[in-house]
Each structure stands twice: as C-alpha cells, then as structure tokens.
Write a protein that holds these residues in place. Structure first.
Motif, mmCIF file in Angstrom:
data_model
loop_
_atom_site.group_PDB
_atom_site.id
_atom_site.type_symbol
_atom_site.label_atom_id
_atom_site.label_comp_id
_atom_site.label_asym_id
_atom_site.label_seq_id
_atom_site.Cartn_x
_atom_site.Cartn_y
_atom_site.Cartn_z
ATOM 1 N N ALA A 5 8.734 -5.523 60.689
ATOM 2 C CA ALA A 5 8.993 -6.763 59.833
ATOM 3 C C ALA A 5 8.656 -8.159 60.543
ATOM 4 O O ALA A 5 8.592 -8.204 61.771
ATOM 5 C CB ALA A 5 10.310 -6.878 59.674
ATOM 6 N N VAL A 7 8.933 -12.221 60.330
ATOM 7 C CA VAL A 7 9.762 -13.190 59.503
ATOM 8 C C VAL A 7 9.341 -14.630 60.153
ATOM 9 O O VAL A 7 9.490 -14.848 61.258
ATOM 10 C CB VAL A 7 10.988 -13.031 60.044
ATOM 11 N N ASP A 9 8.629 -18.910 58.396
ATOM 12 C CA ASP A 9 8.711 -19.638 57.291
ATOM 13 C C ASP A 9 7.292 -20.529 57.028
ATOM 14 O O ASP A 9 7.294 -21.244 56.027
ATOM 15 C CB ASP A 9 9.886 -20.871 57.264
ATOM 16 N N GLU A 35 6.055 -5.430 56.533
ATOM 17 C CA GLU A 35 6.961 -6.134 55.250
ATOM 18 C C GLU A 35 7.071 -7.723 56.017
ATOM 19 O O GLU A 35 7.287 -7.875 56.939
ATOM 20 C CB GLU A 35 8.161 -5.609 55.075
ATOM 21 N N THR A 36 6.811 -8.807 55.038
ATOM 22 C CA THR A 36 6.972 -9.942 55.410
ATOM 23 C C THR A 36 8.275 -10.747 54.694
ATOM 24 O O THR A 36 8.365 -10.351 53.502
ATOM 25 C CB THR A 36 5.845 -10.824 55.158
ATOM 26 N N PHE A 37 8.811 -11.616 55.422
ATOM 27 C CA PHE A 37 9.996 -12.596 54.925
ATOM 28 C C PHE A 37 9.731 -14.073 55.100
ATOM 29 O O PHE A 37 9.460 -14.226 56.398
ATOM 30 C CB PHE A 37 11.071 -12.065 55.574
ATOM 31 N N CYS A 38 9.986 -14.900 54.492
ATOM 32 C CA CYS A 38 9.932 -16.078 54.509
ATOM 33 C C CYS A 38 10.803 -16.939 55.480
ATOM 34 O O CYS A 38 10.887 -17.952 55.855
ATOM 35 C CB CYS A 38 9.462 -16.870 53.315
ATOM 36 N N ASP A 39 12.275 -16.417 55.568
ATOM 37 C CA ASP A 39 13.173 -16.695 56.331
ATOM 38 C C ASP A 39 14.360 -15.722 56.631
ATOM 39 O O ASP A 39 14.181 -14.538 56.164
ATOM 40 C CB ASP A 39 13.869 -17.972 55.718
ATOM 41 N N ALA A 42 16.389 -14.056 53.740
ATOM 42 C CA ALA A 42 15.649 -13.013 53.195
ATOM 43 C C ALA A 42 15.493 -11.694 53.577
ATOM 44 O O ALA A 42 15.741 -10.613 52.909
ATOM 45 C CB ALA A 42 14.201 -13.524 52.848
ATOM 46 N N LEU A 43 15.442 -11.709 54.877
ATOM 47 C CA LEU A 43 15.328 -10.443 55.793
ATOM 48 C C LEU A 43 16.778 -9.619 55.621
ATOM 49 O O LEU A 43 16.856 -8.440 55.379
ATOM 50 C CB LEU A 43 15.052 -10.460 57.347
ATOM 51 N N TYR A 47 19.829 -5.407 53.785
ATOM 52 C CA TYR A 47 19.206 -5.065 55.168
ATOM 53 C C TYR A 47 19.859 -3.681 55.430
ATOM 54 O O TYR A 47 20.639 -3.165 55.261
ATOM 55 C CB TYR A 47 19.617 -5.982 56.388
ATOM 56 N N THR A 68 19.760 -15.362 62.760
ATOM 57 C CA THR A 68 19.242 -14.234 62.033
ATOM 58 C C THR A 68 19.463 -12.937 63.007
ATOM 59 O O THR A 68 20.011 -11.857 62.628
ATOM 60 C CB THR A 68 17.841 -14.262 61.628
#
Length: 235
Positions: A5, A7, A9, A35-39, A42-43, A47, A68
């Motif tokens: 992942a 992560v 922004d 997989e990408t997450f902007c913050d 979101a992750l 989960y 996080t």
C-alpha cells in the motif's frame, strides 16, 4: 505475490513510488501488487490485513502518518511499515509503532530500492514459506524455516530439518531454484545451507544446526558474501 500500500497526499509522489515499485519488480523478477491511498483515513476505511508492506507519508493534512500508523497497529501487528518524510527527525517516533525504516524526500531510486529490499526481507522472515515433498509413502508439507540444510546423495535429496530427515528424489539445482529467495546458499557441491542456522565458520567448515559441513574453495567467496549480507539485515 507481494502486496504494497502507498499512502501519500501528493500525487507526484504516489506516481513516483509506483514507478519505482514497477522498476524494482522488474529487476527482482518479483510480482508486486500495489494499492494507493490519498490519506490515512482512506487506508483505514474497511482496513483488512491484506498488505505485506505499507509505505506511509508522515506529513499529510487530513490524517498524518503517525496517527494512521497507531490505528493500523490496533488492527494489524504484522504489516511492515516504512515511513516517507521530508525530515528524518519526524520518523524517529516511528519506532513507537514498530516502523522498520523511513525514506527521505526527495526520493531517489537507489535509496528506495535498498529500503524496499529490507522491507521484503522482513516480510520473508515474518511469513515462513512451505514446500511440498513427494515422499515414497505420501506428501509432506514442510515449512522452509524448519529446514537446516539440503544434502544430495545418489540423486536423492536429504532434507535435514527440526523434525528429522526427509528423503526425496531430485537434484540440488532444483532445490536451489525452489529455495532461492529463502536464504539458502551452497557451501559445496553436495550441500545447500539455510543461513538462518549458521552459528560458526571455522576455516573451511561451517556449523549448521550443530553439523559440520565443508565449504569448498569454489563456493567459499560467494557463500561468505551471502552470509555477511544476511547477517547484516534488520531483525
């Protein structure tokens, strides 16, 4: 397959890291899914413990990386965390959440690949692999991390393990191919050694789980180099 992942922004860094992962995947001939997450939020939404490694930016607006990471650890004690940051001092507190390492921005590929190598090594140590042995009387599932070394005699492979010795037909080259990513290295023409169980080197002898095996002149340089690299890895 390795699952990572990412992560962050800032899209520019997400794109750069994804490109570096693709390059690393091609060089190492290892299948990697990202997989990408902007913050962080979101992750954390829905989960699940599907990731092997999380590359986590510390300085994010909505939910920072440290917050996080603390939430991740409430749900997942095993995932390997690597922080991404502009300043090294921000990553020091990462040890409180069991972070393995950090990568400084701006990111260059060499540094990134070294850190990712270390994270992959941690994943391997955390998740023992298994192999199947076709024994004369059936099939044996054998955990790789319980194998001390593999010996070849008259086209038969002898797997010396914590649970005894298992004998199957095969070649040492075939065993070497199967175990190549699990820190098994030849010390001579007849033995493939699990570096995890090496306790001592005496001249041309290596002690493996209490057994003395000869290191051949031909294999000595490569064997010692592999052992040095293995012993230098993070725990």
């Amino acid at each position: 397959m390795l699952k990572i992942a990412v992560v962050d922004d800032e899209k520019v860094y997400i794109d750069q890291i994804q490109e570096y992962i693709r390059q690393y995947s091609a060089e190492k001939k290892r299948e990697i899914q990202t997989e990408t997450f902007c913050d962080g939020s979101a992750l954390l939404e829905n989960y699940s413990t599907r990731f092997d490694i999380i590359l986590l930016d510390i300085e994010m607006g909505k939910m920072n990386g440290m917050e996080t990471a603390r939430e991740i650890r409430k749900k997942d004690q095993d995932v390997v965390l690597v922080f991404i940051t502009n300043m090294a001092q921000y990553a020091i507190n990462g040890y409180d959440v069991g972070a393995l390492d950090y990568v400084l921005k701006p990111i260059n590929y060499y540094t990134f690949s070294v850190r990712l190598d270390r994270a992959v090594s941690r994943v391997k140590k955390r998740q023992p692999e298994e192999i199947l042995l076709n024994l004369p009387d059936g099939i044996k599932r054998l955990k790789v991390d319980r194998i001390h070394y593999v010996e070849v005699q008259n086209r038969m492979l002898h797997y010396h393990t914590e649970d005894g010795i298992f004998v199957v037909r095969g070649t040492l080259q075939g065993a070497e191919e199967t175990l190549k990513e699990s820190h098994f290295v030849r010390c001579n023409h007849w033995y493939l050694v699990n570096l995890q169980y090496v306790s001592e080197i005496r001249k041309n002898i290596v002690i493996v789980a209490g057994d003395e095996l000869e290191i051949s002149r031909r294999n000595k340089t490569a064997f010692l180099s592999e052992l040095t690299d293995y012993m230098g890895m993070g725990t």
